[in-house]
Design an enzyme around this catalytic site. Structure first.
Site, PDB file in Angstrom:
ATOM      1  N   ASP A  23      22.332 -67.795  13.169  1.00 18.00           N
ATOM      2  CA  ASP A  23      22.725 -66.715  14.082  1.00 18.00           C
ATOM      3  C   ASP A  23      22.842 -67.111  15.548  1.00 18.00           C
ATOM      4  O   ASP A  23      22.465 -66.335  16.448  1.00 18.00           O
ATOM      5  CB  ASP A  23      21.749 -65.544  13.958  1.00 18.00           C
ATOM      6  CG  ASP A  23      21.778 -64.893  12.591  1.00 18.00           C
ATOM      7  OD1 ASP A  23      22.577 -65.328  11.743  1.00 18.00           O
ATOM      8  OD2 ASP A  23      20.984 -63.964  12.367  1.00 18.00           O
ATOM      9  N   GLU A  71      24.900 -62.878  11.612  1.00 17.52           N
ATOM     10  CA  GLU A  71      24.552 -61.546  11.129  1.00 17.52           C
ATOM     11  C   GLU A  71      25.643 -60.582  11.554  1.00 17.52           C
ATOM     12  O   GLU A  71      25.966 -60.457  12.743  1.00 17.52           O
ATOM     13  CB  GLU A  71      23.213 -61.086  11.689  1.00 17.52           C
ATOM     14  CG  GLU A  71      22.786 -59.726  11.145  1.00 17.52           C
ATOM     15  CD  GLU A  71      21.423 -59.273  11.630  1.00 17.52           C
ATOM     16  OE1 GLU A  71      21.083 -58.099  11.385  1.00 17.52           O
ATOM     17  OE2 GLU A  71      20.704 -60.082  12.246  1.00 17.52           O
ATOM     18  N   LYS A 128      26.133 -62.671   6.969  1.00 23.60           N
ATOM     19  CA  LYS A 128      24.998 -62.058   6.275  1.00 23.60           C
ATOM     20  C   LYS A 128      24.749 -60.654   6.832  1.00 23.60           C
ATOM     21  O   LYS A 128      24.676 -60.460   8.044  1.00 23.60           O
ATOM     22  CB  LYS A 128      23.742 -62.927   6.402  1.00 23.60           C
ATOM     23  CG  LYS A 128      23.226 -63.165   7.805  1.00 23.60           C
ATOM     24  CD  LYS A 128      22.016 -64.093   7.773  1.00 23.60           C
ATOM     25  CE  LYS A 128      21.382 -64.271   9.131  1.00 23.60           C
ATOM     26  NZ  LYS A 128      20.805 -63.032   9.712  1.00 23.60           N
ATOM     27  N   LYS A 131      18.666 -59.770   7.439  1.00 20.78           N
ATOM     28  CA  LYS A 131      17.989 -60.749   8.276  1.00 20.78           C
ATOM     29  C   LYS A 131      17.992 -62.127   7.628  1.00 20.78           C
ATOM     30  O   LYS A 131      18.236 -63.133   8.297  1.00 20.78           O
ATOM     31  CB  LYS A 131      16.543 -60.307   8.549  1.00 20.78           C
ATOM     32  CG  LYS A 131      16.414 -58.909   9.142  1.00 20.78           C
ATOM     33  CD  LYS A 131      17.233 -58.732  10.404  1.00 20.78           C
ATOM     34  CE  LYS A 131      17.032 -57.351  10.999  1.00 20.78           C
ATOM     35  NZ  LYS A 131      17.994 -57.088  12.103  1.00 20.78           N
ATOM     36  N   VAL A 156      18.008 -68.604  15.764  1.00 23.21           N
ATOM     37  CA  VAL A 156      17.325 -67.439  16.355  1.00 23.21           C
ATOM     38  C   VAL A 156      17.402 -66.240  15.401  1.00 23.21           C
ATOM     39  O   VAL A 156      18.267 -66.191  14.537  1.00 23.21           O
ATOM     40  CB  VAL A 156      17.972 -67.076  17.705  1.00 23.21           C
ATOM     41  CG1 VAL A 156      17.854 -68.229  18.684  1.00 23.21           C
ATOM     42  CG2 VAL A 156      19.434 -66.666  17.567  1.00 23.21           C
ATOM     43  N   THR A 157      16.489 -65.281  15.627  1.00 25.81           N
ATOM     44  CA  THR A 157      15.259 -65.457  16.377  1.00 25.81           C
ATOM     45  C   THR A 157      14.172 -65.909  15.418  1.00 25.81           C
ATOM     46  O   THR A 157      14.207 -65.586  14.231  1.00 25.81           O
ATOM     47  CB  THR A 157      14.806 -64.163  17.088  1.00 25.81           C
ATOM     48  OG1 THR A 157      14.576 -63.131  16.126  1.00 25.81           O
ATOM     49  CG2 THR A 157      15.813 -63.697  18.115  1.00 25.81           C
ATOM     50  N   CYS A 161      15.178 -63.425  11.807  1.00 26.11           N
ATOM     51  CA  CYS A 161      16.132 -64.008  10.860  1.00 26.11           C
ATOM     52  C   CYS A 161      15.738 -65.411  10.409  1.00 26.11           C
ATOM     53  O   CYS A 161      15.953 -65.782   9.249  1.00 26.11           O
ATOM     54  CB  CYS A 161      17.524 -64.011  11.466  1.00 26.11           C
ATOM     55  SG  CYS A 161      18.170 -62.349  11.771  1.00 26.11           S
ATOM     56  N   GLN A 201      -2.358 -72.918   5.886  1.00 26.48           N
ATOM     57  CA  GLN A 201      -2.811 -73.190   4.519  1.00 26.48           C
ATOM     58  C   GLN A 201      -2.085 -74.397   3.922  1.00 26.48           C
ATOM     59  O   GLN A 201      -1.608 -74.382   2.800  1.00 26.48           O
ATOM     60  CB  GLN A 201      -2.634 -71.946   3.634  1.00 26.48           C
ATOM     61  CG  GLN A 201      -3.413 -70.736   4.144  1.00 26.48           C
ATOM     62  CD  GLN A 201      -3.214 -69.528   3.259  1.00 26.48           C
ATOM     63  OE1 GLN A 201      -3.728 -69.476   2.152  1.00 26.48           O
ATOM     64  NE2 GLN A 201      -2.469 -68.543   3.764  1.00 26.48           N
TER      65      GLN A 201
END
Length: 228
Positions: A23, A71, A128, A131, A156-157, A161, A201
């Protein structure tokens, strides 16, 4: 070969690698677009353009796949849920006419990729409506057709997204590296939190790394110098 990254070195493959640029469109990065209409300082996003450009040029030199997303919605907004269009109290909403044409509508000037990162003929652009880059798009079909297993993610961002795309990719089995200095947010604290969530993790979503290290690893892996 291993690439210096967090939480531990990223396994850069000899085949199956692609660059995803999320994006980097005028609607989010230039004044007069959707990001500006939401009250954001769009100048914050411009800092990553040189690094994204350096990665784009490197992938071109090594003839590695590049996928850019935008987007946007159909002109009749049939793929834009009312909940998305109506939420918020900004001066402009999706489909409204702004300084760069209709906001977040495919084909409008503001929906185009910024000139600095304009795709070359034959490079794939993925429109798209959501997001994430996998929802209601052809991205996965392109990746499967080229036997892509590892994704370098930029754009971004970071917390919206980019993170959504990385989580979608992780659930589909792709090994993802988010380039820390080639992604950005209107909110620096949101970016930092996202980086920490991605690599928590022992890499629950994937890895994070830096542009310079990636360029060096690509040069070592593919055997030709890369000019950043």
């Amino acid at each position: 070969m291993p690439l210096p990254a967090l939480p531990y070195p990223y396994p850069l493959p000899s085949t199956g690698l692609a660059l995803i640029i999320i994006d980097m469109q005028r609607d989010f990065i230039e004044p007069g677009g959707f990001g500006d209409a939401l009250g954001n300082d769009v100048s914050l996003l411009r800092s990553i353009i040189p690094n994204v450009k350096a990665l784009q040029e490197a992938f071109r030199r090594y003839n590695l796949p590049i996928f850019q997303t935008v987007e946007g919605h159909r002109p009749d907004l049939s793929d834009c849920p009312p909940s998305k269009r109506d939420r918020g109290r900004g001066s402009l909403k999706i489909g409204d006419h702004g300084p760069m044409g209709r906001i977040l509508v495919l084909g409008e000037p503001g929906n185009s990729i910024i000139p600095e990162l304009a795709p070359l003929p034959g490079e794939v652009i993925i429109p798209k409506p959501g997001k994430g880059a996998f929802y209601a798009t052809e991205l996965e079909a392109h990746l499967q057709a080229q036997d892509i297993t590892h994704l370098i993610i930029t754009g971004v961002t970071t917390e919206v997204c980019v993170q959504t795309t990385m989580r979608e990719a992780n659930d589909r089995g792709y090994e993802c590296l988010l380039v820390e200095d080639a992604t950005e947010s209107y909110f620096p604290e949101f970016k930092q939190s996202t980086l920490e969530m991605v690599r928590a993790q022992d890499g629950i979503i994937g890895w994070t790394g830096l542009t310079e290290a990636l360029l060096s690893a690509l040069a070592a892996q593919y055997g030709a110098p890369v000019m950043a």
